[in-house]
Design a protein around this motif. Structure first.
Motif, short mmCIF file in Angstrom:
data_model
loop_
_atom_site.label_atom_id
_atom_site.label_comp_id
_atom_site.label_asym_id
_atom_site.label_seq_id
_atom_site.Cartn_x
_atom_site.Cartn_y
_atom_site.Cartn_z
N VAL A 157 11.05 -11.40 6.16
CA VAL A 157 10.56 -10.56 7.24
C VAL A 157 10.56 -9.12 6.74
O VAL A 157 11.61 -8.57 6.41
CB VAL A 157 11.44 -10.67 8.51
CG1 VAL A 157 10.86 -9.81 9.62
CG2 VAL A 157 11.58 -12.12 8.94
N ASN A 158 9.39 -8.50 6.69
CA ASN A 158 9.27 -7.12 6.24
C ASN A 158 9.08 -6.21 7.45
O ASN A 158 8.15 -6.40 8.25
CB ASN A 158 8.08 -6.97 5.28
CG ASN A 158 8.36 -7.62 3.94
OD1 ASN A 158 9.49 -7.67 3.48
ND2 ASN A 158 7.32 -8.14 3.30
N THR A 159 9.96 -5.23 7.58
CA THR A 159 9.88 -4.30 8.70
C THR A 159 8.83 -3.24 8.43
O THR A 159 9.03 -2.32 7.63
CB THR A 159 11.24 -3.63 8.95
OG1 THR A 159 12.23 -4.64 9.19
CG2 THR A 159 11.17 -2.71 10.16
N ALA A 160 7.70 -3.38 9.08
CA ALA A 160 6.61 -2.43 8.95
C ALA A 160 6.66 -1.46 10.14
O ALA A 160 7.73 -1.08 10.60
CB ALA A 160 5.28 -3.16 8.87
N SER A 161 5.52 -1.11 10.67
CA SER A 161 5.45 -0.15 11.78
C SER A 161 4.02 -0.11 12.28
O SER A 161 3.08 -0.37 11.52
CB SER A 161 5.89 1.24 11.30
OG SER A 161 5.55 2.23 12.25
N ALA A 162 3.87 0.27 13.54
CA ALA A 162 2.52 0.49 14.06
C ALA A 162 1.82 1.63 13.32
O ALA A 162 0.59 1.74 13.36
CB ALA A 162 2.57 0.80 15.55
N SER A 163 2.61 2.43 12.63
CA SER A 163 2.01 3.51 11.83
C SER A 163 1.14 2.95 10.71
O SER A 163 0.23 3.64 10.23
CB SER A 163 3.11 4.39 11.22
OG SER A 163 3.83 5.07 12.23
N GLY A 164 1.40 1.70 10.29
CA GLY A 164 0.58 1.08 9.26
C GLY A 164 -0.83 0.80 9.75
O GLY A 164 -1.81 1.30 9.15
N PRO A 165 -1.01 0.00 10.81
CA PRO A 165 -2.35 -0.20 11.35
C PRO A 165 -3.02 1.10 11.79
O PRO A 165 -4.24 1.26 11.62
CB PRO A 165 -2.10 -1.12 12.56
CG PRO A 165 -0.86 -1.87 12.18
CD PRO A 165 -0.02 -0.89 11.43
N ALA B 174 5.25 -9.71 8.35
CA ALA B 174 5.65 -8.34 8.64
C ALA B 174 5.67 -8.14 10.15
O ALA B 174 5.04 -8.90 10.89
CB ALA B 174 4.69 -7.35 7.99
N MET B 175 6.40 -7.14 10.59
CA MET B 175 6.47 -6.87 12.03
C MET B 175 6.86 -5.42 12.25
O MET B 175 7.30 -4.72 11.34
CB MET B 175 7.46 -7.82 12.70
CG MET B 175 8.88 -7.77 12.19
SD MET B 175 9.86 -6.43 12.90
CE MET B 175 11.13 -6.22 11.65
N THR B 176 6.69 -4.97 13.48
CA THR B 176 7.16 -3.66 13.89
C THR B 176 8.24 -3.82 14.94
O THR B 176 8.11 -4.66 15.84
CB THR B 176 6.04 -2.78 14.44
OG1 THR B 176 6.59 -1.53 14.91
CG2 THR B 176 5.31 -3.44 15.59
N PRO B 177 9.32 -3.06 14.87
CA PRO B 177 10.36 -3.15 15.90
C PRO B 177 9.98 -2.43 17.18
O PRO B 177 10.62 -2.62 18.22
CB PRO B 177 11.57 -2.47 15.23
CG PRO B 177 10.96 -1.53 14.24
CD PRO B 177 9.71 -2.20 13.74
N GLY B 178 8.94 -1.60 17.11
CA GLY B 178 8.56 -0.82 18.28
C GLY B 178 9.06 0.61 18.17
O GLY B 178 9.68 1.01 17.17
#
Length: 294
Positions: free
Chosen positions: A155-163, A229-233
């Motif tokens: 699980v890779n912690t990404a962010s809405a900043s990516g999209p 990948a996912m974003t924690p919010g």
């Protein structure tokens, strides 16, 4: 009769072994990098206390790592024998390699990796990429051989900043970062170029867009594993402090837990903080219908 007695003795020995073997050997083991504070610490506690995992709390600072374990055990004593500190600095290949060797010698195999360690908006492009994108790759390079080949997850912690970054990126760059067939050679060449000349790019968003692309690439190369990948919010952490975030770290673990425990239908996907699939070329708000594209 002698044969029956021998079988009974073997059965008793097996039962005895099962009764004294440590929880670390009996439970599914998961590594959480950057587990000493914020969302990482909250996730470590929840995985150990509520979801039956044995958690390796990764931290580059031994003092903070040990203090995080102590703090979790004080508040959640049920985590006893389900949690331990693992020295691990994702910015250092030597540190990650040593951590992987420690885990291999002690446990042999693992169930999952959560690449949670990261930096925010105040670092240079080179430093941000080194932690947020190259860091997870270092961890995967060294820990992948330890993952269960049939059930292992990353699980890779990404962010809405990516999209959000992809939505406004130059066309050729956006095409590369959202291409499901992206290669590490393409990705690393772009990161190396941008590290030398950011050209006005926002480091955090760019690094998370690259992390999502790396996730797609790795999932394509390792289809036997569940890699997402996912974003924690928008959660109140050191990264968002002073930026209006108010939700506590405990509310930023839903997507990570789903990626670890859920019945996942796809692979190489990006999930929103509500644990629903999201596009990687634009923002999807929590509560909106899930993304159903390719």
């Amino acid at each position: 009769m002698a044969k029956r007695i021998a079988l009974c003795c073997l059965f008793l020995v097996a039962c005895s072994w099962c009764s004294w073997r440590s929880p670390a050997m009996a439970l599914r083991r998961v590594l959480v990098t950057g587990g000493n504070k914020g969302i990482g610490r909250a996730l470590c506690r929840q995985l150990a206390a509520d979801h039956g995992f044995y958690v390796l709390l990764g931290s580059r600072d031994p003092g903070r790592g040990e203090e995080a374990v102590k703090s979790i055990l004080e508040k959640s004593p049920e985590c006893q024998d389900r949690l331990e500190f693992l020295p691990l600095d994702v910015a250092s290949d030597a540190s990650v390699k040593a951590a992987a060797e420690t885990v291999r010698e002690k446990f042999g195999t693992m169930y999952a990796i959560v690449n949670n360690a990261g930096v925010g908006f105040q670092n240079s492009m080179a430093d941000t990429l080194n932690i947020n994108t190259y860091g997870p790759k270092r961890v995967c390079d060294h820990f992948l051989p330890l993952l269960d080949p049939k059930e292992g997850r990353i699980v890779n912690t990404a962010s809405a900043s990516g999209p959000n970054y992809n939505a406004g990126a130059p066309a050729a760059e956006r095409e590369m970062l959202t291409n499901p067939d992206v290669t590490w050679e393409e990705l690393s060449a772009t990161m190396e170029k941008v590290s030398k000349d950011p050209g006005g790019r926002q480091p955090y968003g760019f690094s998370k867009a690259c992390l999502i692309a790396y996730t797609m690439m790795l999932a394509r190369e390792k289809p036997e594993l569940k890699i997402n990948a996912m974003t924690p919010g928008y959660i109140l952490t050191d990264i968002t402090r002073g930026m209006g975030a108010t939700k506590p770290p405990e509310e930023g673990t839903k997507a990570a837990i789903y990626c670890l425990t859920g019945d996942l239908k796809g692979n190489g996907w990006y999930y929103g903080s509500d644990a629903l699939r999201s596009p990687i070329d634009r923002y999807r708000a929590p509560g909106d219908p899930p993304y159903e594209g390719p």
